[in-house]
Write a protein that holds these residues in place. Sequence first.
Motif, short mmCIF file in Angstrom:
data_model
loop_
_atom_site.label_atom_id
_atom_site.label_comp_id
_atom_site.label_asym_id
_atom_site.label_seq_id
_atom_site.Cartn_x
_atom_site.Cartn_y
_atom_site.Cartn_z
N TRP A 266 17.61 2.02 12.15
CA TRP A 266 17.57 3.31 12.84
C TRP A 266 18.92 4.02 12.91
CZ3 TRP A 266 20.44 4.19 17.20
CH2 TRP A 266 20.90 3.07 17.91
N ARG A 267 20.01 3.25 12.92
CA ARG A 267 21.32 3.91 13.03
C ARG A 267 21.57 4.81 11.82
NH1 ARG A 267 22.17 -0.75 15.75
NH2 ARG A 267 23.22 -0.53 17.78
N SER A 268 21.36 4.23 10.64
CA SER A 268 21.57 5.01 9.40
C SER A 268 20.53 6.12 9.28
CB SER A 268 21.48 4.10 8.18
OG SER A 268 22.28 2.97 8.38
N GLN A 269 19.32 5.86 9.78
CA GLN A 269 18.27 6.89 9.76
C GLN A 269 18.77 8.15 10.48
OE1 GLN A 269 15.07 6.12 12.52
NE2 GLN A 269 13.61 7.41 11.45
N LEU A 270 19.41 7.98 11.63
CA LEU A 270 19.87 9.13 12.41
C LEU A 270 21.08 9.80 11.76
CD1 LEU A 270 19.43 8.02 16.14
CD2 LEU A 270 17.79 9.06 14.57
N VAL A 271 21.94 9.01 11.10
CA VAL A 271 23.09 9.60 10.39
C VAL A 271 22.57 10.49 9.26
CG1 VAL A 271 25.08 9.10 8.90
CG2 VAL A 271 24.70 7.76 10.97
N PHE A 272 21.60 9.95 8.48
CA PHE A 272 21.05 10.75 7.38
C PHE A 272 20.30 11.97 7.90
CE2 PHE A 272 17.43 11.59 4.42
CZ PHE A 272 18.19 12.25 3.47
N ALA A 273 19.53 11.79 8.97
CA ALA A 273 18.76 12.92 9.54
C ALA A 273 19.70 14.04 9.98
CB ALA A 273 17.92 12.44 10.71
N SER B 33 24.87 13.13 17.76
CA SER B 33 24.90 12.69 19.16
C SER B 33 23.63 13.13 19.89
CB SER B 33 26.16 13.21 19.87
OG SER B 33 26.14 14.62 19.88
N GLN B 34 23.08 14.29 19.50
CA GLN B 34 21.83 14.76 20.12
C GLN B 34 20.63 13.90 19.69
OE1 GLN B 34 22.80 16.33 22.58
NE2 GLN B 34 22.13 18.45 22.38
N LEU B 35 20.63 13.48 18.42
CA LEU B 35 19.53 12.63 17.95
C LEU B 35 19.56 11.28 18.66
CD1 LEU B 35 19.38 13.33 14.07
CD2 LEU B 35 17.95 14.31 15.87
N LEU B 36 20.75 10.79 18.96
CA LEU B 36 20.87 9.54 19.72
C LEU B 36 20.25 9.70 21.10
CD1 LEU B 36 24.51 8.40 18.78
CD2 LEU B 36 22.40 7.13 18.28
N ARG B 37 20.50 10.88 21.70
CA ARG B 37 19.93 11.14 23.02
C ARG B 37 18.39 11.20 22.95
NH1 ARG B 37 23.47 16.20 25.31
NH2 ARG B 37 24.26 15.12 27.15
N ILE B 38 17.89 11.84 21.87
CA ILE B 38 16.44 11.93 21.70
C ILE B 38 15.85 10.52 21.56
CG2 ILE B 38 14.65 12.58 19.99
CD1 ILE B 38 16.15 15.27 19.69
N ARG B 39 16.55 9.70 20.80
CA ARG B 39 16.05 8.33 20.61
C ARG B 39 15.96 7.60 21.96
NH1 ARG B 39 15.37 3.91 17.21
NH2 ARG B 39 16.05 2.02 18.26
N SER B 40 16.99 7.78 22.78
CA SER B 40 16.99 7.04 24.06
C SER B 40 15.92 7.59 25.02
CB SER B 40 18.36 7.12 24.71
OG SER B 40 18.63 8.46 25.07
N VAL C 143 11.84 11.54 7.88
CA VAL C 143 12.88 10.56 7.60
C VAL C 143 12.46 9.22 8.20
CG1 VAL C 143 15.33 9.95 7.90
CG2 VAL C 143 14.67 12.36 7.60
N GLY C 144 12.34 8.21 7.35
CA GLY C 144 11.89 6.89 7.81
C GLY C 144 13.07 5.97 8.10
N GLU C 145 12.79 4.89 8.81
CA GLU C 145 13.85 3.92 9.14
C GLU C 145 14.26 3.08 7.93
OE1 GLU C 145 13.70 1.22 12.44
OE2 GLU C 145 13.19 2.81 13.84
N ASP C 146 13.39 3.04 6.92
CA ASP C 146 13.66 2.17 5.77
C ASP C 146 14.31 2.92 4.61
OD1 ASP C 146 11.57 3.79 5.11
OD2 ASP C 146 10.29 2.22 4.30
#
Length: 615
Positions: free
Chosen positions: A125-132, A224-231, A324-327
């Motif tokens: 998921w970390r790389s998924q959010l970087v790419f997104a 940083s916003q996508l991280l907030r959405i994830r949480s 965007v998938g996690e894989d």
Amino acid sequence: FLHETLNSAISRCNSDTPRTDQCLSSSVPSQPVPPLAQTLQGYLRALEPLLPPEELSHTRRMVQEFSRPGGLGAQLQEGLERRARTTKNWISPWWVQWAYLESRQPLPVHSNPAISLPRRDYNGWRSQLVFASKLIAAVLDFKAKINTGQLPVEYMRGKPLCMELYPLLFSSCRIPGPKHDYIAHHGRSRRTPTHITVVRNYQFFQLEVYNSDGSRMTESQIHSQLLRIRSQSWKTDKEPMGILTSEHRHTWGQAYNRLLKDKLNKESVRLIETGLFSLCLDSPVMRISDEKYASRKAAQVLHGGGTFSNSGNRWFDKTLQFVVGEDGSWGLLYEQATAEGPPIATLLHHILDYCEKPDPKRAPLVPLPMPKKLYFNIGREIKRDIEHAKQNLDILINDLDVNVFNFKRFGKDLPKQHKLSPNSFIQVALQLAYYRVHNEVCPTCDIVSQRMFRGGRTEYIRSPTNQTLKFILAFDDPSVSREAKVQLFREAVDAYAALTDQALKGHGIERHLLGLKLQAIEEGLSIPKIFMDTAYGLATHWKLRTGQVPANTDSVMCFGPLVPDGYAICYNPQADHVHFSITAFNCCEETHAETLSLTLKDTLCQLQELLQPTV
């Protein structure tokens, strides 16, 4: 679907023009109404390989009656020519209305095409959010180019293409209605939207992507916003609201009206509809064997893989949805009433280029507002609507057979070496493969762009031709010499290339026939007999829906068949390989995507052997 690659000669629009469509409308001619006699002749010729002689002569008599001087055909033709003089494009609005907005079939599988791209090199998921974050920044960069008139005008065969679809891709959405849908364009309003919608675990968020001074957010800000959405979106028992958009359009229209009676729901739906585009952050899917992975990936973008998987992360009415998938899998899904293949391929090309560059901007140190979670009040009725939609979508998904493969023996360089059009080469191969599986030829449509005309959309090229049928019958006949087969093959490929040329001049037959039929309805006349004839019904029962997506990336497009007993075949020819996706419905006993795929691979190899014998 352009029949030339997108990276053909490109020239720049004057960069201080605010809108690309304005600096282009002057240089793109209006779409001609083809001569009536030519279209009717082409129609009869297209029927020859498909009909027995007695049915053909019956249709010939009908066509003669329709086209006699001063008759109904001439009257309708005159109406179309009048329409062409007074409107921007005489057929496009009618086509969009008739083919898309009036269709009551569900959007997933039946209508929205999906494009699956090569897997990114990451997992988790970390790389998924970087790419997104990078993906969002890339799309915003593309939008800025459109707004400032810096998007290069595209050319095809030396002719400029109409660019006016581009601004419409953003902040637009299809709205369900009782008899037909309509498109809401919010990008043109005085206060254009500045947010996108992010969906994760069936929960929707409004994410502002511009700073208060109007500048675009940087990748690190978005991240940083996508991280907030994830949480804020851990798996909960949230109802998958997006599933409602996968329903039959009439059913969804009724549910939509029920949903919007509530003020909170209305506000949430409105934010999804007005957003620039949607981003779907999908959960991981089951790992499977590599050769099935490509098919699974395409299906995942197309419909989300089912209600137990990611289908609740979609809003199928939205013009643009990035997945965007996690894989590392990713792609995009688009709604056809507003978007179509070539502009989408240009957008993807821009994204891929952008992803190669490092993030240029440093993040300003301003605190960002929390992304806004969209809430829904779900009463008993809405809950029931969602349950029904889930059942129906799973039935549809289980019914669709998706087969994606990369044919590696050769690509478009081989036909070119033999002075044959690559697209026509593949089209004849598809006909031969279909014949080998089903022992008959069938009505086939191939989608070709009409963007060389103002407001132009698409046209169908019809096959098989007489020349193709002749070649097919000779191909497996041992009494025919190799030289004769090569000659027949050339004639079949050239005949198809000639039909393509005609369509690119605005002289295709499909839209013209439709226009004549709709003109009769417009004038309050009864539908002309030639359209009530069984031959017309048979000839427009497209058992093969095909389309070439010439992207200079290893992408593959995918959509469902147009008819229950048909196939849809998309292909993307590269220099030394070709990507194919073939879909069929499991409920039809006769069609089988895998059988057709294997036969097609085999057929392509034999055509190579025919042109370049190794023995």
